[in-house]
Design a protein around this motif. Structure first.
Motif, PDB file in Angstrom:
ATOM      1  N   UNK A  26       0.811  -1.213   0.000  1.00 33.32           N
ATOM      2  CA  UNK A  26       0.000   0.000   0.000  1.00 33.32           C
ATOM      3  C   UNK A  26       0.840   1.256   0.000  1.00 33.32           C
ATOM      4  N   UNK A  27       1.926   1.242   0.761  1.00 36.68           N
ATOM      5  CA  UNK A  27       2.806   2.410   0.823  1.00 36.68           C
ATOM      6  C   UNK A  27       3.491   2.649  -0.522  1.00 36.68           C
ATOM      7  N   UNK A  28       3.879   1.558  -1.190  1.00 32.90           N
ATOM      8  CA  UNK A  28       4.508   1.688  -2.499  1.00 32.90           C
ATOM      9  C   UNK A  28       3.535   2.287  -3.510  1.00 32.90           C
ATOM     10  N   UNK A  29       2.303   1.795  -3.511  1.00 33.93           N
ATOM     11  CA  UNK A  29       1.302   2.335  -4.433  1.00 33.93           C
ATOM     12  C   UNK A  29       1.017   3.804  -4.104  1.00 33.93           C
ATOM     13  N   UNK A  30       0.997   4.143  -2.822  1.00 32.80           N
ATOM     14  CA  UNK A  30       0.789   5.543  -2.434  1.00 32.80           C
ATOM     15  C   UNK A  30       1.919   6.422  -2.946  1.00 32.80           C
ATOM     16  N   UNK A  31       3.155   5.918  -2.890  1.00 32.50           N
ATOM     17  CA  UNK A  31       4.294   6.697  -3.374  1.00 32.50           C
ATOM     18  C   UNK A  31       4.208   6.938  -4.869  1.00 32.50           C
ATOM     19  N   UNK A 204      10.919  -5.659  -0.143  1.00 37.34           N
ATOM     20  CA  UNK A 204      11.125  -5.003  -1.444  1.00 37.34           C
ATOM     21  C   UNK A 204      10.246  -3.762  -1.564  1.00 37.34           C
ATOM     22  N   UNK A 205       9.008  -3.891  -1.075  1.00 34.37           N
ATOM     23  CA  UNK A 205       8.111  -2.734  -1.137  1.00 34.37           C
ATOM     24  C   UNK A 205       8.603  -1.577  -0.296  1.00 34.37           C
ATOM     25  N   UNK A 206       9.025  -1.869   0.952  1.00 30.81           N
ATOM     26  CA  UNK A 206       9.523  -0.807   1.818  1.00 30.81           C
ATOM     27  C   UNK A 206      10.785  -0.175   1.243  1.00 30.81           C
ATOM     28  N   UNK A 207      11.669  -1.014   0.690  1.00 30.98           N
ATOM     29  CA  UNK A 207      12.908  -0.475   0.109  1.00 30.98           C
ATOM     30  C   UNK A 207      12.611   0.447  -1.063  1.00 30.98           C
ATOM     31  N   UNK A 208      11.668   0.037  -1.904  1.00 28.84           N
ATOM     32  CA  UNK A 208      11.318   0.865  -3.060  1.00 28.84           C
ATOM     33  C   UNK A 208      10.743   2.207  -2.633  1.00 28.84           C
ATOM     34  N   UNK A 209       9.958   2.210  -1.551  1.00 27.44           N
ATOM     35  CA  UNK A 209       9.369   3.474  -1.106  1.00 27.44           C
ATOM     36  C   UNK A 209      10.417   4.429  -0.558  1.00 27.44           C
ATOM     37  N   UNK A 210      11.552   3.907  -0.108  1.00 34.75           N
ATOM     38  CA  UNK A 210      12.628   4.772   0.386  1.00 34.75           C
ATOM     39  C   UNK A 210      13.365   5.441  -0.761  1.00 34.75           C
ATOM     40  N   UNK A 211      13.240   4.873  -1.958  1.00 33.61           N
ATOM     41  CA  UNK A 211      13.973   5.388  -3.115  1.00 33.61           C
ATOM     42  C   UNK A 211      13.074   6.184  -4.041  1.00 33.61           C
ATOM     43  N   UNK A 212      11.904   5.629  -4.358  1.00 35.70           N
ATOM     44  CA  UNK A 212      11.026   6.262  -5.342  1.00 35.70           C
ATOM     45  C   UNK A 212      10.615   7.687  -4.978  1.00 35.70           C
ATOM     46  N   UNK A 213      10.090   7.938  -3.761  1.00 33.03           N
ATOM     47  CA  UNK A 213       9.673   9.311  -3.454  1.00 33.03           C
ATOM     48  C   UNK A 213      10.818  10.309  -3.505  1.00 33.03           C
TER      49      UNK A 213
END
Length: 540
Positions: A26-31, A204-213
């Motif tokens: 959910x956090x990844x999709x939000x980002x 993987x989702x949490x890691x991506x959210x640290x980079x994408x935003x």
């Protein structure tokens, strides 16, 4: 068959991992979409519905830690419920466990619908919650599948109702003890595979959210180049900054500028998509893109901002150099109709602020700012456009992420903060603060120096006085003044005798008003009282 304790432990672990995977997705999709993470959607509602005293306490005691603590609390509740769901699954209650997961997801979806959000469309607002709901249901279903009712063991004979030996003897069928569970099997291999897969997906989702935003944010701000103002500010006098270690810097760095707002995740607005609508009691409505806004007359000004939540001697005050378009120019362009006395400005998340129209048209440097200390506005401070009005507390003037500007009358609307017990109009009170020495510190006895800041935007600081213990008020030395809209630093030298002492400071503005000693809490229109510090002087 695995022991009951092993199954229960596995159920708890599986439930927690399933929840973590769902929250991460959910956090990844939000980002990606800009919609609210379900945790944040719930958090914003908690903030909006919290009683005023609770909010005041959080700002005063927790500062910027209030947001991560609120998030942590919501996540902790979710984890506990997920652990209970996993425990139920380990006892054979698969449908109940999946139902709990679905229920939590639906709660997040409901809050996403009603919460304030920076998302531009309904689908973007709902996608993070939908993704969280689906992932939660699927993940919990997979976890529950590792626990299956065991078939009867060899040699056991199933009895048909009414044909058991006990009943044939006229004694009736014997009920199993209430505490006895239905035998449930535990597939260890499937459990390890399931939990590992969900764990990898969540990580993987949490890691991506640290980079994408971060990358997306950098790219968005890089789209905007700080314009050159046609009316630049004068250089800050060198003597405006006193040379005393520990005193506040005259210009507050962007990274250290205070932040007080109601959002858990700040909006990241594409400057190409930003638009401001100016309407209401005007002769003609105006819509401006960011390019159209900055093509107008730009001014550069040094302005000190103060939050109404600031306690006496508190940290919620900062000084920066802003570039923006004078609000008065825009109001002259659209033509304000007779009878209007207010402007209702709205941020991208729907928060409203009411500003006296007079404060935007009386000649002060009220601007729609696009730059802060030579850079595009940080996201936390309103990128791409925010309002800055000297002389008013931020809750009635400093709208961040502004997208709507309605000329109206106070009697026709109520704003977010005034709905929560704050005053409609809030001119900044004359105030001062001691930065050096720090409270409860120890200094060297003998010649000593104190230093700090004082502010009275729109009036300016005329005098600062300091009192040692219960002595007479003595004048401090004022640093050079930049403008009446910026704070002013001061120093005070005295001979500190060994022992415990108290220093108290007060300021007098250029209108002749002496800072009041009457104590008042921030609510409803700003704190008042004199700042003092207690410290010890020792022979060192």
């Amino acid at each position: 068959m695995a022991t009951r304790a092993v199954r229960r432990f596995a159920g708890v672990v599986g439930g927690v991992v399933a929840a973590g995977a769902a929250l991460a997705v959910g956090y990844l999709v939000a980002a990606v979409t800009g919609g609210p993470w379900p945790v944040d959607a719930v958090g914003v509602q908690v903030i909006d519905l919290s009683p005023g005293p609770v909010k005041d306490w959080a700002v005063r005691e927790l500062g910027t830690a209030d947001r991560p603590l609120l998030r942590f609390g919501i996540c902790a509740v979710l984890v506990v419920v997920a652990a209970v769901a996993g425990l139920i699954a380990s006892r054979g209650g698969r449908r109940i466990a999946v139902g709990l997961a679905a229920g939590l997801g639906l709660v997040g979806l409901a809050f996403a619908i009603i919460s304030r959000s920076a998302a531009s469309g309904l689908l973007d607002r709902l996608l993070p919650s939908i993704a969280t709901l689906l992932t939660a249901v699927i993940s919990m279903s997979l976890v529950a599948r590792v626990f299956k009712p065991e078939p009867p063991q060899a040699g056991e004979k199933e009895q048909s109702p009414g044909h058991g030996p006990a009943e044939s003897a006229g004694l009736g069928a014997e009920e199993p003890p209430a505490s006895e569970e239905q035998p449930v099997g535990f597939d260890r291999r499937r459990f390890l595979v399931t939990v590992s897969a969900l764990g990898v997906m969540g990580a993987a989702g949490w890691t991506a959210t640290r980079v994408l935003p971060v990358r997306a944010g950098e790219a968005l701000r890089e789209k905007f180049r700080v314009p050159v103002p046609g009316d630049p500010a004068s250089a800050v006098p060198a003597a405006a900054q006193v040379d005393v270690p520990g005193v506040t810097r005259f210009v507050t760095p962007n990274a250290k500028f205070y932040r007080v707002d109601t959002l858990l995740e700040v909006p990241r607005i594409d400057p190409d998509d930003w638009e401001l609508r100016i309407h209401g009691m005007v002769d003609k409505e105006l819509r401006l893109s960011l390019k159209e806004l900055v093509d107008r007359r730009l001014v550069e000004r040094d302005i000190t901002l103060t939050c109404v939540s600031n306690e006496v001697g508190g940290p919620y005050v900062g000084n920066a150099r802003w570039i923006g378009v004078p609000v008065a120019d825009l109001l002259n362009e659209v033509g304000v109709r007779a009878g209007a006395d207010a402007v209702k400005s709205t941020s991208v998340d729907g928060l409203t602020i009411g500003t006296p129209l007079a404060a935007l048209t009386d000649g002060r440097d009220a601007i729609l700012a696009v730059a802060m200390n030579g850079e595009p506005l940080p996201f936390e401070h309103g990128f791409p456009v925010r309002m800055v009005v000297p002389g008013l507390y931020g809750y009635v003037s400093a709208t961040k992420w502004i997208v709507d500007f309605e000329v109206t009358r106070f009697q026709d609307f109520s704003a977010y903060w005034t709905d929560r017990g704050w005053s409609v109009e809030a001119p900044i009170k004359t105030a001062s603060r001691i930065d050096v020495p720090k409270g409860l510190s120890t200094i060297k006895a003998g010649p000593a120096i104190a230093a700090g800041v004082a502010w009275a935007q729109q009036r300016g600081i005329e005098k600062v006085e300091v009192r040692v213990d219960d002595g007479e008020w003595q004048p401090a030395v004022l640093a050079a003044e930049d403008t009446i809209d910026t704070w002013r630093q001061w120093t005070f030298r005295w001979n500190a005798t060994p022992g415990m002492h108290r220093l108290t400071v007060r300021a007098t503005d250029k209108a002749g008003e002496v800072q009041t000693a009457a104590q008042a809490a921030p609510r409803p229109n700003g704190s008042s009282g004199l700042h003092d510090v207690v410290f010890t002087a020792e022979e060192i």
